[in-house]
Design a protein around this motif. Structure first.
Motif, PDB file in Angstrom:
ATOM      1  N   CYS A 173      43.542  50.094  56.376  1.00 15.72           N
ATOM      2  CA  CYS A 173      42.178  49.957  55.870  1.00 15.72           C
ATOM      3  C   CYS A 173      41.257  49.780  57.062  1.00 15.72           C
ATOM      4  N   THR A 174      40.199  50.580  57.119  1.00 10.74           N
ATOM      5  CA  THR A 174      39.268  50.471  58.241  1.00 10.74           C
ATOM      6  C   THR A 174      37.830  50.618  57.748  1.00 10.74           C
ATOM      7  N   GLY A 175      36.902  50.129  58.545  1.00 13.55           N
ATOM      8  CA  GLY A 175      35.497  50.240  58.171  1.00 13.55           C
ATOM      9  C   GLY A 175      34.905  48.958  57.608  1.00 13.55           C
ATOM     10  N   ALA A 176      35.754  47.961  57.338  1.00  9.22           N
ATOM     11  CA  ALA A 176      35.264  46.702  56.765  1.00  9.22           C
ATOM     12  C   ALA A 176      34.493  45.901  57.812  1.00  9.22           C
ATOM     13  N   LYS A 177      33.441  45.197  57.352  1.00  9.24           N
ATOM     14  CA  LYS A 177      32.624  44.380  58.264  1.00  9.24           C
ATOM     15  C   LYS A 177      33.005  42.906  58.169  1.00  9.24           C
TER      16      LYS A 177
ATOM     17  N   GLU B  62      36.430  40.178  56.661  1.00  9.23           N
ATOM     18  CA  GLU B  62      37.796  40.155  56.163  1.00  9.23           C
ATOM     19  C   GLU B  62      37.921  40.210  54.638  1.00  9.23           C
ATOM     20  N   PRO B  63      37.042  39.528  53.873  1.00  8.12           N
ATOM     21  CA  PRO B  63      37.162  39.632  52.405  1.00  8.12           C
ATOM     22  C   PRO B  63      37.054  41.068  51.899  1.00  8.12           C
ATOM     23  N   ASP B  64      36.316  41.916  52.619  1.00  6.50           N
ATOM     24  CA  ASP B  64      36.184  43.317  52.213  1.00  6.50           C
ATOM     25  C   ASP B  64      37.521  44.052  52.301  1.00  6.50           C
ATOM     26  N   VAL B  65      38.361  43.638  53.244  1.00  9.54           N
ATOM     27  CA  VAL B  65      39.686  44.254  53.380  1.00  9.54           C
ATOM     28  C   VAL B  65      40.489  43.936  52.118  1.00  9.54           C
ATOM     29  N   TYR B  66      40.498  42.665  51.727  1.00 11.85           N
ATOM     30  CA  TYR B  66      41.255  42.238  50.542  1.00 11.85           C
ATOM     31  C   TYR B  66      40.706  42.878  49.270  1.00 11.85           C
ATOM     32  N   ARG B  67      39.378  42.956  49.169  1.00 10.78           N
ATOM     33  CA  ARG B  67      38.786  43.589  47.984  1.00 10.78           C
ATOM     34  C   ARG B  67      39.176  45.059  47.910  1.00 10.78           C
ATOM     35  N   SER B  68      39.141  45.745  49.053  1.00 15.75           N
ATOM     36  CA  SER B  68      39.505  47.164  49.095  1.00 15.75           C
ATOM     37  C   SER B  68      40.944  47.377  48.661  1.00 15.75           C
ATOM     38  N   VAL B  69      41.821  46.552  49.212  1.00 11.44           N
ATOM     39  CA  VAL B  69      43.245  46.682  48.915  1.00 11.44           C
ATOM     40  C   VAL B  69      43.518  46.393  47.439  1.00 11.44           C
ATOM     41  N   ASN B  70      42.895  45.340  46.915  1.00 12.43           N
ATOM     42  CA  ASN B  70      43.112  45.004  45.504  1.00 12.43           C
ATOM     43  C   ASN B  70      42.563  46.070  44.564  1.00 12.43           C
ATOM     44  N   ASN B  71      41.380  46.610  44.911  1.00  9.96           N
ATOM     45  CA  ASN B  71      40.798  47.694  44.109  1.00  9.96           C
ATOM     46  C   ASN B  71      41.737  48.885  44.062  1.00  9.96           C
ATOM     47  N   LEU B  72      42.219  49.284  45.226  1.00 10.94           N
ATOM     48  CA  LEU B  72      43.080  50.457  45.307  1.00 10.94           C
ATOM     49  C   LEU B  72      44.419  50.216  44.626  1.00 10.94           C
ATOM     50  N   HIS B  73      44.978  49.018  44.848  1.00  9.41           N
ATOM     51  CA  HIS B  73      46.272  48.679  44.250  1.00  9.41           C
ATOM     52  C   HIS B  73      46.198  48.758  42.724  1.00  9.41           C
ATOM     53  N   ALA B  74      45.120  48.213  42.172  1.00 11.08           N
ATOM     54  CA  ALA B  74      44.935  48.243  40.720  1.00 11.08           C
ATOM     55  C   ALA B  74      44.772  49.676  40.228  1.00 11.08           C
ATOM     56  N   LEU B  75      44.037  50.468  40.982  1.00 10.89           N
ATOM     57  CA  LEU B  75      43.808  51.865  40.624  1.00 10.89           C
ATOM     58  C   LEU B  75      45.113  52.657  40.642  1.00 10.89           C
ATOM     59  N   LEU B  76      45.944  52.413  41.655  1.00  7.70           N
ATOM     60  CA  LEU B  76      47.220  53.120  41.776  1.00  7.70           C
ATOM     61  C   LEU B  76      48.146  52.772  40.608  1.00  7.70           C
ATOM     62  N   GLU B  77      48.146  51.508  40.220  1.00  2.14           N
ATOM     63  CA  GLU B  77      49.012  51.097  39.110  1.00  2.14           C
ATOM     64  C   GLU B  77      48.490  51.637  37.787  1.00  2.14           C
ATOM     65  N   GLU B  78      47.182  51.601  37.636  1.00  2.00           N
ATOM     66  CA  GLU B  78      46.534  52.091  36.425  1.00  2.00           C
ATOM     67  C   GLU B  78      46.845  53.565  36.201  1.00  2.00           C
ATOM     68  N   LYS B  79      46.872  54.322  37.261  1.00  2.51           N
ATOM     69  CA  LYS B  79      47.134  55.753  37.160  1.00  2.51           C
ATOM     70  C   LYS B  79      48.613  56.094  37.375  1.00  2.51           C
ATOM     71  N   ASN B  80      49.456  55.089  37.347  1.00  2.00           N
ATOM     72  CA  ASN B  80      50.906  55.286  37.503  1.00  2.00           C
ATOM     73  C   ASN B  80      51.302  56.035  38.766  1.00  2.00           C
ATOM     74  N   LEU B  81      50.712  55.634  39.856  1.00  2.00           N
ATOM     75  CA  LEU B  81      51.016  56.294  41.128  1.00  2.00           C
ATOM     76  C   LEU B  81      51.919  55.444  42.015  1.00  2.00           C
ATOM     77  N   MET B  82      52.307  54.261  41.488  1.00  2.00           N
ATOM     78  CA  MET B  82      53.197  53.380  42.256  1.00  2.00           C
ATOM     79  C   MET B  82      54.628  53.540  41.759  1.00  2.00           C
ATOM     80  N   ILE B  83      55.559  53.469  42.697  1.00  2.00           N
ATOM     81  CA  ILE B  83      56.983  53.533  42.348  1.00  2.00           C
ATOM     82  C   ILE B  83      57.669  52.305  42.953  1.00  2.00           C
ATOM     83  N   TYR B  84      58.052  51.388  42.087  1.00  2.00           N
ATOM     84  CA  TYR B  84      58.741  50.180  42.573  1.00  2.00           C
ATOM     85  C   TYR B  84      60.240  50.328  42.363  1.00  2.00           C
TER      86      TYR B  84
END
Lengths: 186, 203
Positions: A157-161, A163-185
């Motif tokens: 993750c790059t471009g954040a100004k 540190e909380p923006d890094v966590y928000r970005s990761v959580n947003n994307l993680h939720a999106l990936l799971e929602e669209k069934n793009l994660m394989i555990y």
DNA sequence: ACTTTACTTTCCAAAGC
DNA sequence: GCTTTAAAAAGTAAAGT
């Protein structure tokens, strides 16, 4: 709810700073023999610190760019250390530097694999060109960051100004990936 | 002639003249890359859209035409690499890649992911491989994609490795070097992809 | 074949060409 | 747009043993 907790580590912080006065870079070169200064090549002088391991670019305007820190605090301390060293070396620096964090780069492990080809088709503002680069490039609007996704489940993750923006970005994307069934555990 | 083909676009240059020049350049690249009329027409369409959006201002026209052609190849699933386009147009691969990314972003183009199976024929023709080997390589890549070993890998490397494996199983005498050269990848890449293929196909 | 080094991508600031 | 700095991800490449 995400099935795993992402492991995030900040790898690099870029900060701009200013001591608000003109600097004589040739004078710094004389008192600090191991700095790099090649004005024909680049107008900035490279001032390296061993601890924290950083590289600070110093310009004649008194503005600086500090790279290599692992946290926002470390970047601020690195700039203070550079100014201290300059003063100890006999360089007159009237004011303390003002520091602004410009960019934070972090590596992340989501703990599961990502179905990249499908992600390339379903994620908006994304580009996946394995001939050019193995990762999928995704531009997030809020926070405004860019995330590189790899099939291993690791991210950059790059471009954040901040540190909380890094966590928000990761959580947003993680939720999106799971929602669209793009994660394989496993 | 005051303005050469490599010159930067001029603000006062008629758009129509610019486009006619672009079309003749695309015709020249058509023969070098052996692509069909549909690809050239698509490239011309993309280039015209770029002109209308003002993306040509201050940029190399040749690089933009080359990247429009690459985009057209991608859109029509015509297997041509950035390296292929670079050699045909004498423009650096890196510059074409940068322009191509610009076209994707500014024209909001969405391209299909390159299918390594579509790369098989081109490599096989260059290396002079049989139809039987091509069919075998296709089957290998179909199984490979199901096992998701393709993610993040260069499609040409995957196709080259599949063709090499197909050659070995069919007893066709071709070295890794022959296939690597035809595909434009190194032997090391074929070996690395071969390792993954071996696991996925129980070879 | 193996390791090492290096390049591809993303981000950002700085001054100047 | 370029120059320089830093850092990660995974793939590809080249050089040296």
């Amino acid at each position: 709810m995400p099935q795993t907790k992402p492991i995030v580590s900040v790898e690099n912080v870029v900060a701009s700073a200013s001591v608000d006065q003109k600097m004589d870079l040739n004078e710094i070169t004389k008192t600090f023999p191991d700095v790099e200064y090649h004005p024909d090549q680049f107008p900035g002088l490279v001032f390296r610190l061993k601890t924290p391991k950083t590289a600070t670019l110093i310009f004649t305007s008194g503005k600086m760019v500090c790279t290599g820190s692992k946290s926002e605090d470390m970047a601020r301390k690195a700039v203070k250390t550079v100014v201290q060293k300059l003063r100890k070396g006999g360089i007159k620096v009237k004011k303390d530097a003002t520091v602004q964090i410009q960019n934070i780069v972090a590596s992340i492990n989501l703990g599961g694999k990502i179905h990249l080809e499908q992600a390339a088709r379903t994620l908006p503002r994304s580009m996946y060109e394995p001939e050019q680069f193995p990762g999928l490039i995704h531009r997030m609007l809020d926070p405004k960051t860019v995330i590189l996704l790899f099939s291993s489940g690791k991210l950059v993750c790059t471009g954040a100004k901040q540190e909380p923006d890094v966590y928000r970005s990761v959580n947003n994307l993680h939720a999106l990936l799971e929602e669209k069934n793009l994660m394989i555990y496993d | 002639r005051l303005r050469t083909w490599d010159s930067r676009s001029q603000v006062h240059e008629p758009v129509d003249r610019n486009f006619r020049q672009a079309f003749s350049e695309l015709d020249r690249l058509k023969d070098k890359l052996a692509v069909g009329d549909a690809v050239i027409e698509k490239a011309a369409y993309i280039y015209r859209k770029a002109l209308e959006k003002g993306l040509v201002r201050g940029r190399s026209i040749s690089a933009l035409i080359a990247s429009a052609l690459y985009a057209a190849c991608r859109d029509t699933e015509t297997p041509r690499t950035l390296k292929d386009i670079g050699q045909a147009s004498n423009i650096k691969r890196k510059d074409i890649a940068r322009c191509y990314r610009l076209l994707l972003r500014e024209l909001n183009l969405k391209m299909p992911v390159v299918d390594p199976i579509k790369c098989i024929s081109r490599i096989a023709s260059k290396a002079g491989l049989s139809e039987k080997t091509k069919r075998k390589a296709t089957k290998i890549l179909q199984t490979a994609e199901e096992n998701k070993i393709s993610a993040g890998k260069d499609p040409m490397g995957l196709a080259a490795a599949a063709l090499y494996v197909a050659c070995v199983t069919n007893g066709e005498n071709k070295t890794q070097r022959d296939v690597a050269e035809a595909a434009g990848v190194t032997e090391v890449t074929i070996r690395n992809r071969y390792k993954g293929l071996k696991v996925a196909l129980n070879l």
